[in-house]
Design a protein around this motif. Structure first.
Motif, short mmCIF file in Angstrom:
data_model
loop_
_atom_site.label_atom_id
_atom_site.label_comp_id
_atom_site.label_asym_id
_atom_site.label_seq_id
_atom_site.Cartn_x
_atom_site.Cartn_y
_atom_site.Cartn_z
N ILE A 1 69.89 -37.86 176.36
CA ILE A 1 68.83 -38.57 177.04
C ILE A 1 68.12 -39.29 175.94
CG2 ILE A 1 66.67 -38.55 178.36
CD1 ILE A 1 68.13 -36.54 179.91
N ASN A 2 67.99 -38.57 174.65
CA ASN A 2 67.07 -39.29 173.59
C ASN A 2 67.81 -40.39 172.78
OD1 ASN A 2 64.93 -37.70 174.38
ND2 ASN A 2 65.32 -36.01 172.82
N PHE A 3 69.14 -40.13 172.96
CA PHE A 3 69.79 -41.22 171.82
C PHE A 3 70.64 -42.29 172.66
CE2 PHE A 3 69.22 -37.51 169.15
CZ PHE A 3 68.93 -38.28 168.39
N ASP A 4 70.20 -42.34 174.17
CA ASP A 4 71.04 -43.33 174.92
C ASP A 4 70.38 -44.46 174.83
OD1 ASP A 4 72.53 -44.66 176.67
OD2 ASP A 4 71.64 -43.43 178.68
N VAL A 5 70.99 -45.58 174.30
CA VAL A 5 70.53 -47.06 173.96
C VAL A 5 70.12 -47.77 175.27
CG1 VAL A 5 71.38 -47.01 171.69
CG2 VAL A 5 72.83 -47.97 173.62
N ASP A 6 70.95 -47.45 176.43
CA ASP A 6 70.70 -48.13 177.52
C ASP A 6 69.32 -47.75 178.29
OD1 ASP A 6 73.28 -49.52 177.47
OD2 ASP A 6 74.24 -47.89 178.50
N THR B 1 60.01 -48.57 173.66
CA THR B 1 60.05 -47.03 173.77
C THR B 1 61.41 -46.69 174.59
OG1 THR B 1 58.75 -47.08 175.97
CG2 THR B 1 57.52 -46.64 173.94
N ARG B 2 61.59 -45.40 174.49
CA ARG B 2 62.90 -44.94 175.33
C ARG B 2 62.31 -44.13 176.27
NH1 ARG B 2 67.14 -42.94 170.69
NH2 ARG B 2 66.54 -44.79 169.37
#
Length: 85
Positions: A71-76, A84-85
Motif C-alpha cells: 500500500i505504501n509503495f503503490d504509485v497508483d 500524498t499517498r
C-alpha cells in the motif's frame, strides 16, 4: 509407529516412564498397537489446537507486511493535488 516400537523394545526398561507400574492401556508395552492408537489420537488433538493458532499469527503477519509494503509503495495510489499517498 516409532513410539510403539520404542515402547516394546526399550520403554519397559526406563524407570522414569513407569510403564511397568501403570495400570492404563495406553502405556502397556504388551499392546503396541493400542499404544500407537492412543499416541496418534493424542497428537491429532494437540495439533488441532496448535495449527490454527500459528496459522492465525502467520496470516496477521502477512496482512501487516502487505499493508506496509504494497500500500505504501503503490504509485497508483498517489494523490497529485496534495502530493500524498
Amino acid at each position: 509407529v516409532g513410539h510403539a516400537v520404542w515402547t516394546v523394545n526399550r520403554g519397559r526398561d526406563m524407570w522414569y516412564t513407569m510403564i511397568k507400574e501403570s495400570p492404563h492401556d495406553e502405556f502397556d508395552a504388551n499392546k503396541p498397537f493400542l499404544v500407537f492408537v492412543y499416541s496418534f489420537l493424542n497428537g491429532i488433538v494437540l495439533y488441532g489446537y496448535l495449527i490454527p493458532i500459528s496459522l492465525y499469527v502467520s496470516v496477521e503477519i502477512a496482512k501487516a507486511t502487505q499493508a506496509l509494503y504494497f500500500i505504501n509503495f503503490d504509485v497508483d495510489m498517489h494523490y497529485e493535488p496534495s502530493d500524498t499517498r
